[in-house]
Design a protein around this motif. Structure first.
Motif, PDB file in Angstrom:
ATOM      1  N   LYS A   1      39.501  34.740  -2.542  1.00 27.39           N
ATOM      2  CA  LYS A   1      39.761  33.155  -1.860  1.00 27.39           C
ATOM      3  C   LYS A   1      38.204  32.979  -0.819  1.00 27.39           C
ATOM      4  O   LYS A   1      38.355  31.956  -0.612  1.00 27.39           O
ATOM      5  CB  LYS A   1      40.883  33.284  -1.396  1.00 27.39           C
ATOM      6  CG  LYS A   1      41.293  32.407  -0.585  1.00 27.39           C
ATOM      7  CD  LYS A   1      43.061  32.644   0.269  1.00 27.39           C
ATOM      8  CE  LYS A   1      43.173  31.274   0.972  1.00 27.39           C
ATOM      9  NZ  LYS A   1      42.304  30.913   2.067  1.00 27.39           N
ATOM     10  N   ILE A   2      37.912  33.551  -0.015  1.00 28.97           N
ATOM     11  CA  ILE A   2      37.574  33.784   1.032  1.00 28.97           C
ATOM     12  C   ILE A   2      35.691  33.186  -0.020  1.00 28.97           C
ATOM     13  O   ILE A   2      35.236  31.655   0.351  1.00 28.97           O
ATOM     14  CB  ILE A   2      36.222  34.926   1.578  1.00 28.97           C
ATOM     15  CG1 ILE A   2      35.617  34.701   2.696  1.00 28.97           C
ATOM     16  CG2 ILE A   2      36.072  35.763   0.333  1.00 28.97           C
ATOM     17  CD1 ILE A   2      35.553  35.654   3.849  1.00 28.97           C
TER      18      ILE A   2
ATOM     19  N   LYS B   1      17.232  35.142  -6.378  1.00 27.05           N
ATOM     20  CA  LYS B   1      18.438  34.452  -7.179  1.00 27.05           C
ATOM     21  C   LYS B   1      19.663  35.761  -6.631  1.00 27.05           C
ATOM     22  O   LYS B   1      20.826  35.875  -6.347  1.00 27.05           O
ATOM     23  CB  LYS B   1      18.533  34.172  -9.016  1.00 27.05           C
ATOM     24  CG  LYS B   1      17.902  33.097  -8.418  1.00 27.05           C
ATOM     25  CD  LYS B   1      17.919  32.845 -10.475  1.00 27.05           C
ATOM     26  CE  LYS B   1      17.536  32.029 -11.143  1.00 27.05           C
ATOM     27  NZ  LYS B   1      17.284  31.390 -12.526  1.00 27.05           N
ATOM     28  N   GLU B   2      18.794  37.223  -6.980  1.00 36.32           N
ATOM     29  CA  GLU B   2      19.806  38.098  -6.792  1.00 36.32           C
ATOM     30  C   GLU B   2      20.117  38.683  -4.982  1.00 36.32           C
ATOM     31  O   GLU B   2      21.573  39.062  -4.696  1.00 36.32           O
ATOM     32  CB  GLU B   2      18.703  39.694  -7.276  1.00 36.32           C
ATOM     33  CG  GLU B   2      18.585  39.749  -8.030  1.00 36.32           C
ATOM     34  CD  GLU B   2      20.144  39.882  -9.193  1.00 36.32           C
ATOM     35  OE1 GLU B   2      20.723  40.867  -9.241  1.00 36.32           O
ATOM     36  OE2 GLU B   2      20.330  39.454 -10.015  1.00 36.32           O
TER      37      GLU B   2
ATOM     38  N   MET C   1      24.626  38.498  -0.875  1.00 31.17           N
ATOM     39  CA  MET C   1      24.886  37.471   0.315  1.00 31.17           C
ATOM     40  C   MET C   1      26.742  37.720  -0.574  1.00 31.17           C
ATOM     41  O   MET C   1      27.474  37.698   0.744  1.00 31.17           O
ATOM     42  CB  MET C   1      24.451  36.563   0.623  1.00 31.17           C
ATOM     43  CG  MET C   1      22.832  36.964   1.092  1.00 31.17           C
ATOM     44  SD  MET C   1      21.982  35.123   1.327  1.00 31.17           S
ATOM     45  CE  MET C   1      23.098  34.921   2.582  1.00 31.17           C
ATOM     46  N   ASP C   2      26.471  36.775  -1.794  1.00 29.20           N
ATOM     47  CA  ASP C   2      28.137  36.626  -2.061  1.00 29.20           C
ATOM     48  C   ASP C   2      28.562  37.610  -2.500  1.00 29.20           C
ATOM     49  O   ASP C   2      30.877  37.579  -1.702  1.00 29.20           O
ATOM     50  CB  ASP C   2      27.938  35.603  -2.973  1.00 29.20           C
ATOM     51  CG  ASP C   2      27.937  34.475  -2.820  1.00 29.20           C
ATOM     52  OD1 ASP C   2      27.631  34.003  -1.728  1.00 29.20           O
ATOM     53  OD2 ASP C   2      26.859  33.495  -3.621  1.00 29.20           O
ATOM     54  N   ARG C   3      28.140  38.688  -1.856  1.00 25.93           N
ATOM     55  CA  ARG C   3      29.110  39.987  -2.992  1.00 25.93           C
ATOM     56  C   ARG C   3      29.339  40.696  -1.889  1.00 25.93           C
ATOM     57  O   ARG C   3      30.797  40.737  -1.235  1.00 25.93           O
ATOM     58  CB  ARG C   3      28.438  40.557  -3.514  1.00 25.93           C
ATOM     59  CG  ARG C   3      29.148  41.369  -4.743  1.00 25.93           C
ATOM     60  CD  ARG C   3      28.558  42.886  -5.454  1.00 25.93           C
ATOM     61  NE  ARG C   3      26.880  43.177  -4.509  1.00 25.93           N
ATOM     62  CZ  ARG C   3      26.574  44.042  -4.222  1.00 25.93           C
ATOM     63  NH1 ARG C   3      27.899  45.377  -4.062  1.00 25.93           N
ATOM     64  NH2 ARG C   3      25.154  44.665  -4.048  1.00 25.93           N
TER      65      ARG C   3
ATOM     66  N   SER D   1      33.723  41.576   2.417  1.00 24.45           N
ATOM     67  CA  SER D   1      34.290  41.962   3.620  1.00 24.45           C
ATOM     68  C   SER D   1      35.461  41.836   3.897  1.00 24.45           C
ATOM     69  O   SER D   1      35.661  41.674   5.334  1.00 24.45           O
ATOM     70  CB  SER D   1      33.340  40.130   4.469  1.00 24.45           C
ATOM     71  OG  SER D   1      34.048  39.407   4.273  1.00 24.45           O
ATOM     72  N   ILE D   2      36.063  41.066   3.204  1.00 16.96           N
ATOM     73  CA  ILE D   2      37.996  40.530   3.673  1.00 16.96           C
ATOM     74  C   ILE D   2      38.592  41.838   3.377  1.00 16.96           C
ATOM     75  O   ILE D   2      39.904  42.226   3.868  1.00 16.96           O
ATOM     76  CB  ILE D   2      38.505  40.010   1.839  1.00 16.96           C
ATOM     77  CG1 ILE D   2      39.888  39.048   2.398  1.00 16.96           C
ATOM     78  CG2 ILE D   2      38.517  40.302   1.060  1.00 16.96           C
ATOM     79  CD1 ILE D   2      39.487  38.359   3.179  1.00 16.96           C
ATOM     80  N   ASP D   3      37.767  43.341   2.611  1.00 18.27           N
ATOM     81  CA  ASP D   3      38.345  44.827   2.437  1.00 18.27           C
ATOM     82  C   ASP D   3      38.407  45.646   3.813  1.00 18.27           C
ATOM     83  O   ASP D   3      39.137  45.996   4.219  1.00 18.27           O
ATOM     84  CB  ASP D   3      37.921  45.294   1.086  1.00 18.27           C
ATOM     85  CG  ASP D   3      37.678  44.758   0.418  1.00 18.27           C
ATOM     86  OD1 ASP D   3      39.396  43.868  -0.281  1.00 18.27           O
ATOM     87  OD2 ASP D   3      37.470  44.803  -0.952  1.00 18.27           O
TER      88      ASP D   3
END
Length: 507
Positions: free
Chosen positions: A412-413, A491-492, A497-499, A504-506
């Motif tokens: 969701k984030i 790209k990596e 950064m997205d990962r 971070s939601i955890d």
């Protein structure tokens, strides 16, 4: 307002446009990028001939630097407007093609009118028996207006053709497509500047007798695009003199070696021939620059494509690394003007500037195009995930595959984050062009100040070094581009950064 992922295909003013494009053939990409190349033929004509032409009409260097605000203004004002209008265009002919056609017609007409300024003005002023000075001022005003019309016409084509490439080419081929666009620029630059080295008055005497965001507050710009734009802000302060003053700089060195440090003091019977020859010599510098540029945009993309699957090499040699190095080369070249004393040395120097210019016409556009396509792919994954979660029927044959790597984008984030990110190519490329054009205005104003400080008097027979100081100022400003370009992500790194955001939601 950012585009929202509401279904797998998004509705754009009545036109259904796929987020995924089919794989394109090489022939398709070559034909598509021919538009960019043909546009460069008009640019090369303006770069090589317009400055000497305007000076020959009697415009001073200080005023000339203000005339060249036409290009930055057309990019800052014209291209964003064209980008937004074409994004909203609903014509069946295509939302970009109609603008390209209008721009082509307008560019052709304005080039013809500009090159025949004296004759056209003469047709209207002859019945009024104006004195020579008034007629000269009328010709200057007409030519200045012609430059503005030409640059705004070119801006229409440039905004539309670049957006068209992003629209119709899939993500995996964006680097290839932009490399071909850069090659086309190099090829047509060669053609244009080679033509400029010819004595056209002898070859074709019948043709003539001389050588001729605010947006950023309205949209949520991807961080990668922002970084590229900020680097361009500094880089284009330096590129502006390279584009518009190279011919005059080399030409003045040629006249200096011929014994005429001040072109104003050339004997009248020799003046036109010497000025034409100095313009042709100056164009050789742009020709040599174009040869190196073509080599850069031909072989470096091929090299990157070959090492693309080798992670060890890819970490060291990638678009970011090449862009950083290109800024370093440009800075060194501009500072070398302290040691240039002959036109042959200057031609060799500007040949080396083909290395950073090759990067300038290829790397920023590729970085932005890849980022736009990457975001479109992410949006497509998120839409597909929503449809699966809601139990909606999925009719798309080319629906994306959700795997362990890209499943993070179903968090969701990240869905919320990318729902508020702009990915319309017309708007983002227009924004990028604002950061290309606005610094040219700054460079033009700075050039005017430097000309005022270092320009020699009209009757001074010593060499005028003011153009050299303009190039050096551009090189110093390019240090900012070098610093910011180091912050561009691979790209990596973007994926990492997205990962991290998803994890971070955890916590």
């Amino acid at each position: 307002m950012a585009a929202t992922a509401s279904n797998y295909q998004y509705q754009n003013n009545g036109q259904r446009q796929h987020l995924y494009n089919p794989q394109r053939s090489t022939a398709y990409i070559v034909i598509l990028t021919l538009i960019v190349g043909a546009l460069q033929l008009a640019w090369s004509t303006e770069f090589s001939e317009a400055t000497p032409f305007l000076l020959s009409l009697g415009i001073s260097k200080r005023v000339l630097s203000l005339v060249w605000l036409a290009g930055p203004l057309s990019g800052t004002i014209g291209q964003p407007i064209v980008g937004m209008l074409s994004d909203k265009c609903m014509l069946s002919y295509g939302k970009r093609r109609v603008f390209i056609l209008i721009g082509c017609i307008s560019t052709s007409v304005s080039l013809l009118a500009l090159s025949h300024s004296s004759e056209l003005v003469g047709l209207f002023t002859s019945p009024f028996d104006w004195d020579d000075r008034t007629t000269e001022l009328a010709v200057i005003c007409f030519a200045c207006v012609g430059i503005y019309v030409l640059d705004f016409s070119i801006a229409i084509i440039q905004a539309s053709s670049r957006a068209l490439i992003v629209d119709v080419v899939p993500t995996g081929q964006q680097q290839i497509a932009n490399a071909w666009a850069a090659r086309m620029i190099g090829i047509f630059n060669l053609i244009g500047f080679w033509i400029g080295t010819l004595n056209l008055t002898e070859l074709f005497p019948v043709l003539g007798d001389n050588q001729f965001k605010i947006l950023s507050t309205l949209v949520s710009v991807p961080p990668q695009v922002k970084t590229v734009c900020y680097a361009q802000l500094f880089a284009w302060i330096g590129y502006f003199p390279l584009l518009f003053y190279t011919t005059s700089y080399v030409g003045e060195l040629y006249l200096y070696e011929k014994g005429y440090p001040n072109p104003a003091l050339i004997p009248p019977e020799l003046k036109q021939d010497l000025l034409d020859q100095s313009t042709r010599v100056g164009t050789y510098a742009l020709l040599s620059n174009s040869i190196v540029t073509l080599a850069v945009v031909t072989f470096l993309p091929m090299l990157l494509e070959r090492i693309g699957t080798r992670s060890t090499f890819n970490e060291k040699l990638n678009l970011r690394t090449l862009w950083i190095c290109s800024h370093v080369v440009f800075i060194l070249c501009t500072l070398c003007t302290f040691f240039i004393s002959s036109y042959k040395q200057a031609i060799a120097l500007f040949a080396f500037t083909g290395i950073p210019w090759g990067g300038a016409v290829w790397i920023p556009f590729t970085l932005i195009s890849e980022e736009i396509s990457r975001i479109k792919d992410i949006i497509a994954i998120q839409i597909f995930y929503r449809q699966q979660s809601e139990g909606s029927s999925i009719a798309e044959d080319d629906a994306p595959e959700i795997n362990s790597r890209n499943s993070i984008y179903c968090q969701k984030i990240l869905i919320d984050f990318y729902d508020n990110i702009e990915y319309d190519s017309g708007i983002l490329l227009a924004l990028h062009n604002v950061f290309v054009s606005a610094p040219q205005m700054l460079s033009s104003f700075a050039s005017s100040i430097l000309f005022s400080i270092f320009h020699k008097a009209h009757d001074d027979n010593s060499y005028d070094s003011s153009l050299g100081w303009v190039f050096r100022f551009g090189g110093v400003m390019a240090i900012g581009a070098w610093y910011i370009s180091r912050k561009v992500k691979t790209k990596e790194e973007l994926y990492d950064m997205d990962r991290l955001m998803a994890l971070s939601i955890d916590f």
